[in-house]
Design an enzyme around this catalytic site. Structure first.
Site, PDB file in Angstrom:
ATOM      1  N   TYR A 160     -43.904 -57.853  43.532  1.00 12.71           N
ATOM      2  CA  TYR A 160     -43.158 -58.093  44.770  1.00 12.71           C
ATOM      3  C   TYR A 160     -43.512 -59.413  45.444  1.00 12.71           C
ATOM      4  CZ  TYR A 160     -40.936 -57.159  49.271  1.00 12.71           C
ATOM      5  OH  TYR A 160     -40.163 -57.251  50.401  1.00 12.71           O
ATOM      6  N   LYS A 164     -41.109 -62.858  46.043  1.00  7.99           N
ATOM      7  CA  LYS A 164     -40.823 -63.471  47.341  1.00  7.99           C
ATOM      8  C   LYS A 164     -41.322 -64.916  47.394  1.00  7.99           C
ATOM      9  CE  LYS A 164     -38.563 -60.124  49.151  1.00  7.99           C
ATOM     10  NZ  LYS A 164     -37.106 -60.282  49.400  1.00  7.99           N
TER      11      LYS A 164
END
Length: 235
Positions: A160, A164
């Site tokens: 994750y 990002k």
């Protein structure tokens, strides 16, 4: 009239952003993968539903045709994203993170963002004041995750925050490539949503603040920045 598309908008931050920009006078296309949930959310708000799966070329192409036929696009909010947690909300051990698992996260969070911007770029370029908001996270900042004194340091997942960080790099490069479009990344903070099994410490109203602010920047507004509710953040 400003026309805005928000991906992944049938709940959470996307839904709240749609509600707020509608209240500000925008015409909103509420994008969602699931037609039933998407239509229900759009009906609740008075928005226009458009079926949009950011991982599917045909779905994105169809959404472009729909929005073009209804007048074009001024603002794109790329909000759709996934976080790889177990059903009980716990994190996946980095030792168990495979290339396929990483690829699945990047397919939505990164490649999906690229797919949507690439497809809608011709419509945005026709707008008098085009704007793009890429929903990122503070976890994209390597310095925060590396610093034992930072609240973000505890975060163990591999996929994750990597995705990002890629979103932030895309924002910088796209902002340079398209100076006529205001392109910024938004950090909504640790917001309680389905994405994190409602473990966040902020409400969606608080989290959506920066997304809405960046969606409403003018032609002379900032571009190529990473911002949270308090202002500009270091990359």
């Amino acid at each position: 009239m400003t026309t805005t598309l928000i991906t992944g908008a049938n709940k959470g931050l996307g839904f709240e952003t749609a509600r707020r920009v509608l209240a500000a006078g925008h015409t909103v296309h509420l994008g969602a993968r699931d037609p039933e949930r998407g239509r229900r959310a759009a009906d609740r708000l008075g928005a226009r539903f458009v079926q949009l799966d950011v991982t599917d070329d045909a779905s994105v192409a169809a959404a472009v045709k729909t929005i073009e036929s209804e007048g074009g696009l001024d603002v794109l909010v790329s909000n759709a994203g996934i976080e790889p947690r177990r059903p009980d909300g716990s994190f996946v051990d980095p030792a168990q993170t495979t290339a396929d698992a990483m690829r699945a996260v990047f397919e939505t969070n990164v490649f999906g963002m690229v797919r949507v911007l690439h497809a809608f770029l011709p419509l945005l370029r026709r707008s008098a004041h085009p704007v793009v908001v890429n929903v990122s996270r503070g976890l994209a900042a390597t310095a925060a995750l590396a610093d034992p004194r930072s609240p973000a340091h505890f975060y163990p997942d591999v996929a994750y925050p990597s995705s990002k960080a890629a979103v932030n790099m895309l924002t910088v490069q796209y902002a340079k490539a398209f100076p006529g479009i205001r392109i910024n990344a938004a950090d909504p903070g640790f917001t309680a949503t389905d994405l994190n099994h409602h473990t966040g410490t902020q409400t969606v109203e608080e989290g959506a603040e920066v997304i809405v602010r960046l969606a409403r920047v003018g032609a002379d507004g900032p571009t190529g920045t990473f911002q949270n509710a308090a202002g500009v953040l270091p990359w």
